[in-house]
Motif scaffolding. Sequence first.
Motif, mmCIF file in Angstrom:
data_model
loop_
_atom_site.group_PDB
_atom_site.id
_atom_site.type_symbol
_atom_site.label_atom_id
_atom_site.label_comp_id
_atom_site.label_asym_id
_atom_site.label_seq_id
_atom_site.Cartn_x
_atom_site.Cartn_y
_atom_site.Cartn_z
ATOM 1 N N PRO A 65 0.786 -1.234 0.000
ATOM 2 C CA PRO A 65 0.000 0.000 0.000
ATOM 3 C C PRO A 65 0.818 1.284 0.000
ATOM 4 O O PRO A 65 0.362 2.307 -0.525
ATOM 5 N N ASN A 66 2.017 1.262 0.576
ATOM 6 C CA ASN A 66 2.808 2.496 0.627
ATOM 7 C C ASN A 66 3.509 2.813 -0.695
ATOM 8 O O ASN A 66 4.218 3.806 -0.805
ATOM 9 N N GLN A 67 3.298 1.969 -1.712
ATOM 10 C CA GLN A 67 3.918 2.213 -3.018
ATOM 11 C C GLN A 67 2.902 2.353 -4.149
ATOM 12 O O GLN A 67 3.288 2.515 -5.304
ATOM 13 N N LEU A 68 1.623 2.280 -3.834
ATOM 14 C CA LEU A 68 0.584 2.308 -4.863
ATOM 15 C C LEU A 68 -0.466 3.359 -4.527
ATOM 16 O O LEU A 68 -0.837 3.544 -3.370
ATOM 17 N N LEU A 69 -0.935 4.048 -5.560
ATOM 18 C CA LEU A 69 -2.032 4.988 -5.419
ATOM 19 C C LEU A 69 -2.856 4.945 -6.699
ATOM 20 O O LEU A 69 -2.299 5.027 -7.798
ATOM 21 N N CYS A 84 -7.164 5.533 -13.011
ATOM 22 C CA CYS A 84 -5.766 5.830 -13.314
ATOM 23 C C CYS A 84 -4.957 5.459 -12.076
ATOM 24 O O CYS A 84 -5.473 5.461 -10.965
ATOM 25 N N ALA A 85 -3.692 5.099 -12.289
ATOM 26 C CA ALA A 85 -2.894 4.569 -11.185
ATOM 27 C C ALA A 85 -1.438 5.004 -11.305
ATOM 28 O O ALA A 85 -0.937 5.289 -12.401
ATOM 29 N N CYS A 86 -0.757 5.033 -10.152
ATOM 30 C CA CYS A 86 0.669 5.341 -10.150
ATOM 31 C C CYS A 86 1.354 4.530 -9.060
ATOM 32 O O CYS A 86 0.704 4.010 -8.151
ATOM 33 N N LYS A 87 2.667 4.433 -9.169
ATOM 34 C CA LYS A 87 3.430 3.707 -8.147
ATOM 35 C C LYS A 87 4.703 4.461 -7.794
ATOM 36 O O LYS A 87 5.344 5.072 -8.635
#
Length: 245
Positions: A65-69, A84-87
């Motif tokens: 969870p601390n690397q994905l949004l 949409c997503a980022c890492k």
Amino acid sequence: MDLFKPDHLLISRAISTLEKTIIESGIAEIRLSSDMAELEVAAEEANKHPVASEMFERAFFTLPPNQLLWIGLYDEKNKCVCTCACKYEDIGTWSLQHHMNEYIERTWPGVGDPGTFCKIKKGSGTYASSVNGKTVYVGYGHVEPEWREKNLLGLSQRLLLLSAFYQWEPRILYGFMRPSMISKGYHLNWGYSLSCPKAFIWENPPEAPDMRDLCFVAVGTEGIRLLASDPLMVGTNRRLESMKK
């Protein structure tokens, strides 16, 4: 001290403005999540594979969870109509050029027998050679056809960039786009301020033809500050309209 670094209050106000605009377009709920399983469910609803590019595939990456949004926009029937997503990536003393070459050659299917991956020519990606430390990779976005006239993907991408910067404060947020999208100003509409053509020079190109000619897009601290100051991008929208004439 970074003179261009936006403060959290400015970013918070910009996020609120974007959320209000998205809701006013008819969206029932905005979900901001760091749960990979939820992202996969949303992608399955949209019949979208890969989820948000190979960079989010469990076969290649573990994303706590601390690397994905990621952001999901839901309609009144609780269906996800836009994602949409980022890492987050802390690449330490590696350059972003080195980092990109490493993961692309391990994750992007290349021309050849099954199991073959891309091969990048030595020296490719020098535009990213001076970037290291904290970075954020932004994947593809998706919006359902019936919602595409409302600019939801542009609004949600800006919301994602600002939310990611608020959480991680990276040196740069980056992704890739096709030249046809750059020529239409999509990168500006999504909040990026920089684009570089020919992101990669291939020794063995991607299996998918539409992945062979990509542009690198990015936004840094100064660009995030400008975006936070004008999240609805009134000035940029005027430029985009002039490009269409």
